[in-house]
Every structure is written in C-alpha cells, then in structure tokens.
Design a protein around this motif. Structure first.
Motif, short mmCIF file in Angstrom:
data_model
loop_
_atom_site.label_atom_id
_atom_site.label_comp_id
_atom_site.label_asym_id
_atom_site.label_seq_id
_atom_site.Cartn_x
_atom_site.Cartn_y
_atom_site.Cartn_z
N GLU A 1 0.66 -1.20 -0.03
CA GLU A 1 -0.02 -0.04 0.08
C GLU A 1 0.87 1.14 0.06
O GLU A 1 1.83 1.43 0.86
N PRO A 2 0.59 2.28 -0.87
CA PRO A 2 1.39 3.51 -0.93
C PRO A 2 1.15 4.32 0.50
O PRO A 2 0.06 4.14 0.86
N SER A 3 2.36 5.02 0.72
CA SER A 3 2.09 5.57 2.12
C SER A 3 1.60 7.13 1.70
O SER A 3 2.19 7.58 0.42
N ASP A 4 0.59 7.70 2.24
CA ASP A 4 0.05 9.18 1.80
C ASP A 4 1.51 10.07 1.95
O ASP A 4 1.28 10.92 1.12
N GLN A 5 2.40 10.07 2.54
CA GLN A 5 3.31 10.72 2.59
C GLN A 5 4.07 11.02 1.25
O GLN A 5 4.88 11.78 1.03
N LEU A 6 3.94 9.86 0.46
CA LEU A 6 4.84 9.76 -0.77
C LEU A 6 4.11 10.31 -1.89
O LEU A 6 4.66 10.39 -3.13
N PRO B 1 -1.21 15.59 -3.57
CA PRO B 1 -2.80 15.71 -3.58
C PRO B 1 -3.19 15.13 -5.04
O PRO B 1 -4.31 14.50 -4.93
N GLN B 2 -2.63 15.54 -5.97
CA GLN B 2 -3.15 15.07 -7.38
C GLN B 2 -2.90 13.65 -7.58
O GLN B 2 -3.85 12.93 -8.25
N GLN B 3 -1.77 13.13 -7.00
CA GLN B 3 -1.67 11.60 -7.13
C GLN B 3 -2.72 10.83 -6.43
O GLN B 3 -3.37 9.85 -6.83
N GLU B 4 -3.27 11.59 -5.27
CA GLU B 4 -4.25 10.78 -4.30
C GLU B 4 -5.40 10.76 -5.33
O GLU B 4 -6.27 9.73 -5.08
N VAL B 5 -5.82 12.08 -5.78
CA VAL B 5 -7.01 12.07 -6.60
C VAL B 5 -7.11 10.98 -7.35
O VAL B 5 -7.94 10.30 -7.84
N GLU B 6 -5.91 10.78 -8.46
CA GLU B 6 -5.55 9.72 -9.39
C GLU B 6 -5.77 8.35 -8.90
O GLU B 6 -6.49 7.54 -9.48
N GLU B 7 -5.51 8.19 -7.71
CA GLU B 7 -5.59 6.79 -6.98
C GLU B 7 -7.12 6.72 -6.62
O GLU B 7 -7.40 5.49 -6.91
N LYS C 1 -10.03 12.21 2.78
CA LYS C 1 -9.09 13.38 2.66
C LYS C 1 -9.57 14.24 1.56
O LYS C 1 -9.11 15.51 1.74
N HIS C 2 -10.10 13.73 0.59
CA HIS C 2 -10.50 14.59 -0.71
C HIS C 2 -12.10 14.85 -0.82
O HIS C 2 -12.41 14.24 -1.75
N PRO C 3 -12.68 15.58 0.08
CA PRO C 3 -14.41 15.89 -0.05
C PRO C 3 -14.80 16.27 -1.52
O PRO C 3 -15.69 16.01 -1.73
N GLU C 4 -13.77 17.00 -2.14
CA GLU C 4 -14.03 17.58 -3.63
C GLU C 4 -14.12 16.41 -4.53
O GLU C 4 -14.83 16.65 -5.63
N CYS C 5 -13.79 15.23 -4.26
CA CYS C 5 -14.04 14.02 -4.98
C CYS C 5 -15.30 13.32 -4.87
O CYS C 5 -15.46 12.24 -5.32
N TYR C 6 -16.11 13.73 -4.05
CA TYR C 6 -17.45 13.25 -3.92
C TYR C 6 -18.16 12.57 -5.05
O TYR C 6 -18.31 13.44 -6.14
N ASP C 7 -18.50 11.49 -4.97
CA ASP C 7 -19.54 10.99 -6.22
C ASP C 7 -20.49 9.89 -5.67
O ASP C 7 -20.18 8.97 -4.84
N PRO C 8 -21.70 10.23 -5.91
CA PRO C 8 -22.86 9.37 -5.43
C PRO C 8 -22.67 8.01 -5.76
O PRO C 8 -23.39 7.25 -5.16
#
Length: 756
Positions: free
Chosen positions: A58-63, A66-72, A113-120
C-alpha cells in the motif's frame, strides 16, 4: 454440453463485503445456432487468488501528492467496480475477502481526505442514512405490465398455439425462472445509476434509490462492456429484488428472539427491506437482484430477449443463469418440468417459469392487452398443499357489514409460511366444500399467496360432526342479519355495528388508501374502547399529546400502565397530517363505498376529479365510465346522498383532507368545467395512442386522461374493435396495424379538436 436443464447448487467463496449470498447456478444449454449464444466458461475456482498490488504494497500518503491521491481514487473506484463485476455478473472472483476489504478501506481514507471528489456512485456510497425524498412517486419510462398466467401445461400449450397462429409458425422463445421477489426499475443516465423505484401500480412507483444503492449486486455504473451497445443517454432496466431462503430464516429468527414481528415469506421480507426509511437497515439485510428486462428495448443494440440478457450480464448486472433459448416447443415443456422438480433445492424462491417470444420485433407485432403483453406468459407452479385440523369456524364482520366465515386452523407451513386462518367466503362455499369443525382439511395457497381450503378428508370425519350454519345475529352487535335475494352473503345492516366501524377505520388508514403508517388495529381498538373514534373524520382531531397518553392495555414489570408514548404518537400525528394530501382517488377508495375498489376509484377521478364534481354526477354519467355499471353507479349515489356520509365528507373537507385530484396535474386541468354532456362525449369509443405528441406537448398518459375525462376507453393494442388510433410523430407498428385493419387514424389536430 447436454440439452438437459442442469441444476448444480454451488456456493463459492466471495468477498465478505458483498453481503448478498450467491445462489445456486443452474447453467442451461442454448442452441449453438443462436447468434448471441456464447460458450460456457467455468467459474474461476475460489482457491485461485490474484491479490491486488495495492494490498501487498500500500502506498504511503506521505509519498503521494494531492493530485496523485485524486488519481488513485479514480483508479480504486474502477478496480473495485471491476471486481464487483466479476463477482456478480461473471461468478468469477479474482481476489480474496481481505483483498477486497483492503481496497475499500483505502478508498474510504482517500475520499475522506478529498471531499471535493465526492461521487454518489462511488462504491463507498452504498449505505446511506435517512433520506427525506424517499418514497416520492416516480413515473416509469414505460408501463410495467403484469403477466397472464398459465396454470398448467395445457394452458401453456394453448398460449403457444395462439402465438403460432399469429405468426403462422413456431417462433423462437426464451424461458426464464420466475423469481418470487419484489419488482424494481433502475434508471441509468450516461451510464450512472440515477434512480431506483418500486413497481407500484405499473405506471408510478416509489423512489427507493437510497435503499437500492445499499444492495451490493446493483451496479452504480454500467460497465464499459455494456455501454458500447447503448443507443440512448438514459436506460431503465427492470428485475426482482429477492432474499435467499437461509437469510430469510435468519432474519425471522433474530426478530423473533427480540420480540419483533416476523415476515410471512422471503418476498415480503425483500419488499419490506426496500421500503425502510433508513437505508442502513436495508444494507443490513441480505438482498440480491436478478435483472431481466429493459423498459425500451430499442435503447440497446440487442434484438431479442436472450441477447439482451447477455448484454445485461456483460454490463455488470446480476442475471439469473437459468435461461434457455428454445427453437421448438418441446424444449419449453422440458424447462418447465425440470424447474418444477428442482424448485425446492434452489436457495431462493421461484413460483413459475416466464416464457417470452424472443424477438423484440415479433413482440412489438403481437402487442399488449389492457394488462399484459400478448408475447409473454407465466407458467405458474401448482400450489403446495398440506393437511391440517379445522379447529373452528368463526365469523368476521367487514366494513360493509358482510359476514364472512373464517377457518381457524391448526398452524401448518404451506409454500414457505405458516398458515393458521383461511377465508371460507360465504355459507354456500362452506356447504359446497362440505367442511365441518373437527375435519382434516386440505390447505393450499391460491397463487402461492392467499390461503384457501380445497376440501375435507371426509373418510376421517367424526360421525356426529354437524353441518355449519351462518348465525342469525351479528356476532359483533347482536342485531339480526339479512341475505338479499341477489347476494350469496349475509349482511349486518345496523348502522352502529362496532365491527363495521372498526373495519372502516382500519381500511381508511391502510397503505392503499390514506397510508397512515403506525395507526394499527390495536391502537384503533383502544381509541374505539374509549369512544374517541366514531368515523374517519375523527382521526384529524387527534393530538400528539392525546395519543401519547393512550393506554395500551398492558403494564410494565412494576405494574405501571404502558402508554403509546411521545415518540410513537409524534410519528402517527405527522402521518395523519401528511395523509390530508393524498390523491382524491385514494380518498374515494378510503371512504369504503360499496363496490368501489382502487381501480374503480381511479377511473372515477379521470371523469370527476373533485368531490364537488362527483356529487353532481348522474346515474347515466357514472355508468358511461369504463368499469362502472348500473350496480356500482347506484351504490355511489346512495352513499353520497346519505346524510351521515355527507356529514363525514364535510368534516374531512373542514380538516383539510384533499377533495380534488391534484395528482394528475395538467392532464386534468379544467376538468371541473366539463359539463355532463362533455363527460360522456366519447362514451363507447376506444382509442389507441402511438408515437410522440409533439404538437400538444402531452405525454401519452396525459392524452389518455383527456380522453377518459370524456368517457372514452384507452387501449394499448389495436384490434378491429378500436374506434380510432391517435398517431403522433414516429408512430410504429400500431399505426401499420390500424391501416391494415381499416381502423380510422387521427392526428394531433383532430385529437385537440375532440378534447376542446
């Protein structure tokens, strides 16, 4: 593979988060010649596990940025949907329980962590909370029809004969198991689940989107495999929600242990679970689906039922594998016989087999009757029968004073539920079946739903068993009962009969009438005992405080009287207030007018959309309405002219109960202004509507309502008896059939002239 229908029960290891149990697979051969037939591929064995890379490392959040987390997040959603597709549509899971859980946990963390990515439609949004908009009415894209029934193989053969006569030959048909569940319709817009609805009355259902999102095998997005074949931006698929037998037994056992009411059968359990006001409760129930239809088959590229089922499966829907494409009638009988033989071994309930003409073009050519497609039929299994003891025959007094004998039975399990009572209808029926107290009787469920007594084992009867007779006085009020010459029923005509009052009050609050949830028979009885209820208008004088203090006739462990309480009283008071806004057809039905059922009430409001209009109706005007004959018309007028009923209606009106049908909106606008002559203008004429009404900007339902206001009958199929076909833009086979039969065709201009 053999042509035999093979029932192979299996239960693979699947991700634990997918809480719906997988059911027995019954793979069925299909003819290789069929263009949509695909070779059978065995399911991936449960011990062949391919763990996802995300679980091993599992990838570490520290690595990650934010853009990479959205892509994940985007990648995880696709990966989880992929594994759900393999699990439900393909019966071939690739990962373990732990692996699937790991993916879900990671996705939840990132979405938090990314509420802007909300998707019903994210997989994490399966379970929701209370939604105020639940159970609002939903108009189906097309009417959800019932099916005509064949009660044995002879009736099924007769239907096949009619199809052959229509086409001049046998045409290929598709056979499917008839799932005993709760019907649903799912609407997807641009590939995403937008709305879920119950079947309702076939035209309008209830919005249960929040609850259906919690059913694990319902795809929140249509997979890419299926999207390639969609020819429209929106699609409505249909099927059944069911509860596996073992899950049903566990649910009832848990409810019984804590003293809660149990469900009668898995179908009721599924329907009740879908209508929970808290979707988290629905999510706790083990529900699954089988999808088998599309509202408008023209929205996909498949040309027939069998090919459509393959499309649905490829799109991620859970499709029952027990299907056969039949090129000769003997295959149909074979499927039905084998399905009946193996009915008890399946882990879910079925009550028959559905046989459909396969080709959509041929289905359209056959069309519909008023209630069912001509191109499909349900072969119903013979009802299960059991023997039990008839302990007593009691008499029940209905809301119209009819006395009905009821058989009190030694409890016995029939077709999946315990039966302890069964109606005997009337005295003549008791004598015809020759059943007596103390007899061993044969019980079955008519249509697998309503318990009925077939007869008695007379060879086991005691020699001195007396013939049963209807009592001469009402068991509720002691007044004399009468039997009119043209009726088989005995009736209590006492206006102050308490049993009738209780039944009328119970009928008013029922779901089909005013739907006052929480106002059960026990509370009604308590309110009657303290003389707080006399007629239905009294419901609207009850206060929350008064209901909260209502004694329930029981005491707690300290000897204190148990009362209804603030919480329950508040809910009931709110439901009473909401009932004031029910459609006028339900008010009419709730009033309990003799011979006026739900369907007749709906027909009445198409012509008389307000109480004022109905009160001004004549015998002739009422009789002109489809389904309303002289007997019903007379009953309506007698009811409305009775002074005591006029007083009740006046009190209801004063309390704000709806006396006009707003539910049809613009379709009935101005109906109050119609004269008696206008309301019978089209009486005796039958119309069929086809195509799109672009000039008037009306839906077909709205146009039908306009015609019905003026006394016309509106049918769904063209025949030689059709008076006119109203043809809009892009009219299809119905227009062609009208031309072939010489039926007059009118356009929108003529239609508007008729209704104006």
């Amino acid at each position: 593979m053999s042509d035999d229908l093979m029932f192979n029960a299996h239960n693979q290891n699947k991700p634990a988060t997918h809480n719906a149990q997988k059911v027995a697979s019954v793979p069925v051969d299909e003819p290789a010649a069929h263009p949509s037939a695909q070779p059978h591929e065995p399911n991936t064995p449960s011990f062949q596990i391919n763990e996802p890379a995300s679980e091993k490392n599992e990838p570490s959040d520290q690595l990650l940025s934010p853009q990479q987390e959205v892509e994940e997040i985007i990648k995880l959603r696709k990966e989880i949907e992929h594994h759900s597709y393999l699990y439900y549509a393909q019966d071939a899971p690739e990962i373990s329980d732990a692996a699937f859980d790991s993916l879900m946990r990671r996705l939840r963390e990132l979405e938090h962590k990314h509420p802007e990515c909300y998707d019903p439609n994210s997989p994490t949004m399966r379970v929701g909370g209370y939604v105020d908009e639940q159970f609002m009415p939903v108009q189906h894209a097309e009417r959800m029809y019932s099916l005509d029934n064949a009660m044995d193989l002879n009736e099924l053969d007769a239907w096949i004969d009619r199809v052959e006569e229509f086409f001049g030959k046998f045409v290929p048909m598709t056979c499917e198991l008839k799932i005993d569940g709760s019907g649903i319709a799912l609407t997807y817009t641009k590939g995403q689940l937008e709305r879920a609805a119950t079947r309702g009355d076939g035209r309008v259902g209830e919005n249960i989107t929040a609850n259906v999102r919690s059913v694990r095998d319902v795809p929140l997005r249509i997979s890419n495999n299926g999207e390639q074949g969609i020819l429209a931006p929106s699609i409505e698929v249909r099927g059944e929600v069911y509860m596996p037998k073992t899950s049903f037994e566990q649910l009832n056992a848990a409810a019984h242990e804590i003293g809660h009411a149990t469900f009668a059968n898995p179908r009721n359990a599924a329907a009740g679970s879908l209508r929970q006001k808290d979707a988290r409760i629905t999510a706790q129930r083990d529900l699954s689906t089988f999808i088998y239809a599309i509202a408008n088959a023209g929205t996909i590229s498949a040309k027939g039922q069998f090919a459509m089922l393959q499309w649905l499966k490829a799109s991620g829907f859970h499709v029952n594998p027990d299907v056969r494409y039949c090129t000769q009638r003997s295959e149909i009988a074979d499927f039905c016989k084998r399905a009946l033989d193996m009915r008890g071994s399946l882990p879910y309930e079925i009550d028959g087999v559905v046989v459909k003409v396969d080709s959509f073009a041929e289905q359209e050519a056959m069309g519909f009757t008023a209630r069912a497609p001509r191109w499909a039929i349900a072969f119903k299994f013979p009802p299960e029968e059991q023997a039990t003891l008839l302990r007593a025959i009691t008499v029940q007094v209905g809301r119209t004073g009819v006395l009905t004998p009821v058989a009190e039975l030694e409890p016995v399990k029939v077709a999946g539920s315990v039966v302890s009572r069964a109606t005997l209808h009337n005295e003549d029926e008791v004598h015809r079946k020759d059943v007596r107290v103390g007899d061993t009787v044969i019980v079955r469920k008519a249509g697998d739903v309503i318990p009925e007594i077939l007869g008695a084992r007379t060879e086991l009867r005691c020699a001195d068993a007396p013939v049963w007779k209807m009592p001469k006085v009402c068991p509720s009020c002691g007044n004399e009962v009468i039997r009119e010459q043209d009726e088989v029923a005995y009736r209590c005509i006492a206006i102050d009969c308490p049993a009738q009052a209780r039944e009328r009050l119970t009928h008013w609050v029922s779901r089909a009438a005013m739907d006052i949830d929480g106002m059960g028979s026990e509370i009604i009885k308590r309110l009657l005992d303290i003389h707080r209820l006399k007629d239905v208008s009294d419901y609207y004088t009850l206060s929350t405080d008064e209901l909260a203090k209502l004694p329930m006739g029981r005491t707690d462990k300290d000897g204190r009287a148990i009362v209804l309480g603030e919480k329950n009283a508040g809910k009931i008071a709110q439901n009473i207030e909401e009932s004031k806004h029910r459609p006028f057809a339900r008010v009419l039905f709730g009033l309990g007018i003799r011979h006026v059922g739900k369907t007749v009430a709906e027909q009445l409001v198409c012509v008389y959309p307000t109480m004022d209009a109905l009160e001004g109706a004549s015998q002739e005007g009422l009789e002109a309405i489809e389904g309303v004959g002289s007997k019903i018309a007379e009953s309506i007028l007698v009811f409305l002219r009775a002074p005591e009923n006029q007083q009740v209606i006046a009190r209801l009106r004063a309390h704000g109960v709806s006396m006009g049908n707003e539910s049809l909106g613009g379709a009935l606008e101005g109906a109050n202004a119609l004269s008696e002559e206008e309301r019978t203008k089209l009486a005796g004429q039958t119309f069929v509507i086809t195509g799109t009404l672009t000039q008037s900007h009306m839906s077909r339902d709205e146009a039908a309502a306009k015609l019905k206001e003026r006394g016309a009958k509106v049918s769904s199929s063209v025949s030689s008896k059709t008076s006119y076909v109203l043809a809009g833009d892009a009219a299809g086979s119905k227009l062609q059939k009208a031309l072939e039969l010489g039926v007059p065709v009118i356009g929108e201009a003529e239609f508007l002239a008729l209704i104006q």
